[in-house]
Motif scaffolding. Structure first.
Motif, PDB file in Angstrom:
ATOM      1  N   LEU B   2      30.790  45.421  71.430  1.00 61.09           N
ATOM      2  CA  LEU B   2      29.572  45.197  72.210  1.00 61.09           C
ATOM      3  C   LEU B   2      29.229  43.707  72.187  1.00 61.09           C
ATOM      4  O   LEU B   2      29.232  43.081  71.130  1.00 61.09           O
ATOM      5  N   GLN B 123      16.187  54.880  76.691  1.00 60.19           N
ATOM      6  CA  GLN B 123      17.074  53.798  77.140  1.00 60.19           C
ATOM      7  C   GLN B 123      16.465  52.949  78.254  1.00 60.19           C
ATOM      8  O   GLN B 123      16.908  51.835  78.458  1.00 60.19           O
ATOM      9  N   GLY B 166      13.030  51.893  73.496  1.00 57.69           N
ATOM     10  CA  GLY B 166      14.482  51.788  73.348  1.00 57.69           C
ATOM     11  C   GLY B 166      14.982  50.376  73.099  1.00 57.69           C
ATOM     12  O   GLY B 166      16.136  50.174  72.708  1.00 57.69           O
ATOM     13  N   GLU B 167      14.132  49.383  73.347  1.00 57.13           N
ATOM     14  CA  GLU B 167      14.478  47.983  73.101  1.00 57.13           C
ATOM     15  C   GLU B 167      13.182  47.227  72.855  1.00 57.13           C
ATOM     16  O   GLU B 167      12.122  47.635  73.336  1.00 57.13           O
ATOM     17  N   MET B 190      13.096  41.838  62.831  1.00 59.25           N
ATOM     18  CA  MET B 190      13.130  43.016  63.718  1.00 59.25           C
ATOM     19  C   MET B 190      14.567  43.475  63.975  1.00 59.25           C
ATOM     20  O   MET B 190      14.868  44.663  63.928  1.00 59.25           O
ATOM     21  N   ALA B 191      15.451  42.512  64.260  1.00 59.66           N
ATOM     22  CA  ALA B 191      16.835  42.875  64.598  1.00 59.66           C
ATOM     23  C   ALA B 191      17.512  43.598  63.438  1.00 59.66           C
ATOM     24  O   ALA B 191      18.335  44.486  63.635  1.00 59.66           O
ATOM     25  N   GLN B 192      17.159  43.210  62.212  1.00 55.88           N
ATOM     26  CA  GLN B 192      17.833  43.803  61.059  1.00 55.88           C
ATOM     27  C   GLN B 192      17.175  45.074  60.544  1.00 55.88           C
ATOM     28  O   GLN B 192      17.804  45.844  59.837  1.00 55.88           O
ATOM     29  N   HIS B 193      15.919  45.284  60.880  1.00 53.63           N
ATOM     30  CA  HIS B 193      15.226  46.449  60.323  1.00 53.63           C
ATOM     31  C   HIS B 193      14.839  47.507  61.341  1.00 53.63           C
ATOM     32  O   HIS B 193      14.291  48.542  60.966  1.00 53.63           O
ATOM     33  N   LEU B 194      15.099  47.249  62.616  1.00 53.64           N
ATOM     34  CA  LEU B 194      14.796  48.270  63.621  1.00 53.64           C
ATOM     35  C   LEU B 194      16.115  48.775  64.204  1.00 53.64           C
ATOM     36  O   LEU B 194      17.054  48.003  64.358  1.00 53.64           O
ATOM     37  N   ASN B 195      16.123  50.058  64.539  1.00 50.54           N
ATOM     38  CA  ASN B 195      17.369  50.663  65.010  1.00 50.54           C
ATOM     39  C   ASN B 195      17.538  50.581  66.535  1.00 50.54           C
ATOM     40  O   ASN B 195      18.174  51.435  67.139  1.00 50.54           O
ATOM     41  N   VAL B 196      16.915  49.570  67.154  1.00 48.27           N
ATOM     42  CA  VAL B 196      17.072  49.379  68.609  1.00 48.27           C
ATOM     43  C   VAL B 196      17.387  47.907  68.854  1.00 48.27           C
ATOM     44  O   VAL B 196      17.085  47.056  68.015  1.00 48.27           O
ATOM     45  N   PRO B 197      17.986  47.578  70.006  1.00 42.58           N
ATOM     46  CA  PRO B 197      18.280  46.172  70.290  1.00 42.58           C
ATOM     47  C   PRO B 197      17.015  45.321  70.388  1.00 42.58           C
ATOM     48  O   PRO B 197      15.975  45.795  70.846  1.00 42.58           O
ATOM     49  N   VAL B 198      17.140  44.066  69.959  1.00 39.82           N
ATOM     50  CA  VAL B 198      16.035  43.119  70.045  1.00 39.82           C
ATOM     51  C   VAL B 198      16.455  41.961  70.959  1.00 39.82           C
ATOM     52  O   VAL B 198      17.507  41.351  70.753  1.00 39.82           O
ATOM     53  N   GLN B 218      20.652  37.570  64.279  1.00 41.00           N
ATOM     54  CA  GLN B 218      21.276  38.806  64.754  1.00 41.00           C
ATOM     55  C   GLN B 218      20.575  39.457  65.946  1.00 41.00           C
ATOM     56  O   GLN B 218      20.525  40.692  66.055  1.00 41.00           O
ATOM     57  N   ASP B 220      20.192  40.820  69.626  1.00 41.00           N
ATOM     58  CA  ASP B 220      21.193  41.491  70.463  1.00 41.00           C
ATOM     59  C   ASP B 220      21.306  40.821  71.821  1.00 41.00           C
ATOM     60  O   ASP B 220      22.332  40.929  72.486  1.00 41.00           O
TER      61      ASP B 220
END
Lengths: 197, 251
Positions: B2, B123, B166-167, B190-198, B218, B220
């Motif tokens: 990805l 999504q 979703g993002e 946020m990018a490392q602790h949330l399970n959605v793209p930032v 990190q 996305d």
């Protein structure tokens, strides 16, 4: 040549219609059995939830119509998953053209894998006429939480922690997990190849 | 694998792009459709259209514009600005938008996020947050950054993800317009602790800033406006640079 897009309760139909329009092709959106069966090409798109979509198709006997089609059929995203045998999404029995199961992505470590996968990923191991002039490792746009496993009908592979089917093909049935209608020039090429079958 | 995404953002008012945009190779730089198609051709991975029209006519104009964009642009795009109901979202998605973004309306009525996710799927629901660092933390601001709240940005993002966003599109008001780089700390958190793209936004000035936000925070995806509009950075050159630094990008 008549191209139809199957109308049902799963979104993104407009985007597919516009992608056809950019190729100079008029796509008729319909759920009429006769019209679908008489078409030269059938596109089965979809974004949504598997069990709700299957229920809708069954109520209108569209699942039987799709399974019986002899002309080229292109399943996209949820459309591809519904052509598989079974989906883990709400334990849904699907149409069963492809002998593979649809499973949910699992993160090996918490938060390592973002679900859904959203974005551009590459496709490899391409071996289908729909990939003619599409280079190995071409990038396609994906949005999905569930994936079709690898199987005998796999004709393209993508990796998102695991390898899975980016595309499937069996007889007259072609299917892609990504959105060719949103995948720039390479995606348009796949749609064009399908229309030229 | 990805890829990291590069996202130009276009501000729209009454169906036209705002800000003087400096492109000699398109006929009408005020036409969002033509500009969007040009960015897509240059290798943009997605587009964001932010509508800042305040008139009563905005809904109809916006839906027509969205249809025009969907007709001509062959990459995904998000539409945001003043969206506050399931009906608004339905119209925009039906018109051909791939995703919509919500900001103030979702903060004031968090259940809106649940309703939208249930109706249309996570999504296509992007939560936009404007945030400012002060008194030792990042706080949520509303109404285009004019109204301060006492809620921390990370807490709101986490709640919204739980409700089905979703993002996350995160704009740092401290960094926005400075061209001194993205806010790496809150983006990274946020990018490392949330399970959605930032999607990181605000502060892009150099190509190195993009490397920083992808590698160190990190993120996305990274969003920018003026540096692309004024051609201070062009997308093909940016992608070549990122690739040379080992960042996975699409060509």
């Amino acid at each position: 040549m008549k191209t139809v897009i199957i109308k049902y309760n799963a979104g993104n139909i407009r985007s597919v219609q516009f992608a056809l329009e950019r190729l100079g092709v008029n796509g008729t959106v319909t759920d009429d059995h006769e019209e679908i069966m008489a078409a030269d090409k059938v596109i089965f798109p979809g974004v949504g939830e598997a069990s709700t979509a299957m229920q809708y198709l069954k109520e209108r006997k569209l699942d039987e119509v799709i399974a019986g089609l002899k002309q080229p059929v292109l399943g996209i995203c949820l459309g591809m998953q519904l052509l598989c045998k079974h989906s883990e999404e709400n334990d849904t029995k699907c149409i069963g053209i492809f002998d593979v199961d649809v499973k949910r992505f699992q993160s090996p470590v918490e938060n390592l894998l973002k679900i859904p996968q959203i974005g551009w990923n590459n496709i490899t191991g391409l071996h289908s006429v729909v990939f003619e002039h599409v280079p190995e490792n071409a990038y396609m746009y994906f949005v999905h939480s569930y994936y079709a496993a690898l199987g005998a009908d796999t004709v393209a592979i993508t990796n998102y922690v695991i390898n899975y089917s980016a595309a499937l093909q069996k007889d007259n049935f072609y299917a892609v997990q990504f959105h060719p209608e949103k995948s720039a020039v390479a995606g348009a090429r796949i749609i064009e190849n399908f229309l030229n079958l | 694998m990805l890829t990291k995404r590069i996202i130009p953002c276009l501000d729209i008012k009454d169906g036209r792009t705002v800000k003087g945009i400096n492109f000699e190779n398109i006929r009408d730089a005020g036409d969002p459709i033509e500009l969007g198609a040009l960015y897509a051709e240059q290798g943009a991975d997605e587009l964001v259209f932010l509508d800042i029209t305040a008139t009563n006519e905005r809904r109809k104009t916006l839906a027509e514009l969205v249809t025009g964009i969907a007709r001509h642009v062959n990459i995904p795009f998000t539409v945001g600005g003043g969206i506050s109901s399931v009906e608004d979202v339905y119209v925009l998605l039906q018109s051909g938008a791939d995703k919509i973004s919500v900001n103030t309306s979702a903060f004031k009525d968090p259940a809106l996020v649940d309703r939208l996710a249930r109706e249309f799927g996570s999504q296509c629901i992007v939560l936009a947050i404007d945030t400012r660092f002060e008194d030792g933390d990042w706080y949520v601001y509303l109404n285009g950054g004019r109204v301060k709240t006492e809620v921390k940005a990370f807490d709101w993002a986490k709640e919204a993800v739980g409700r089905g966003a979703g993002e996350i599109l995160l704009t740092s008001m401290n960094n926005d317009g400075t061209k001194k780089g993205f806010a790496l700390d809150i983006t990274g958190q946020m990018a490392q602790h949330l399970n959605v793209p930032v999607i990181a936004s605000g502060g892009a000035g150099t190509m190195e800033h993009f490397t920083d936000v992808f590698e160190n925070a990190q993120a996305d995806a990274a969003l920018a406006a003026s540096i692309f509009h004024y051609k201070e950075i062009e997308i093909p050159a940016l992608k070549t640079f990122l690739y040379s630094k080992g960042v996975n990008v699409r060509f």
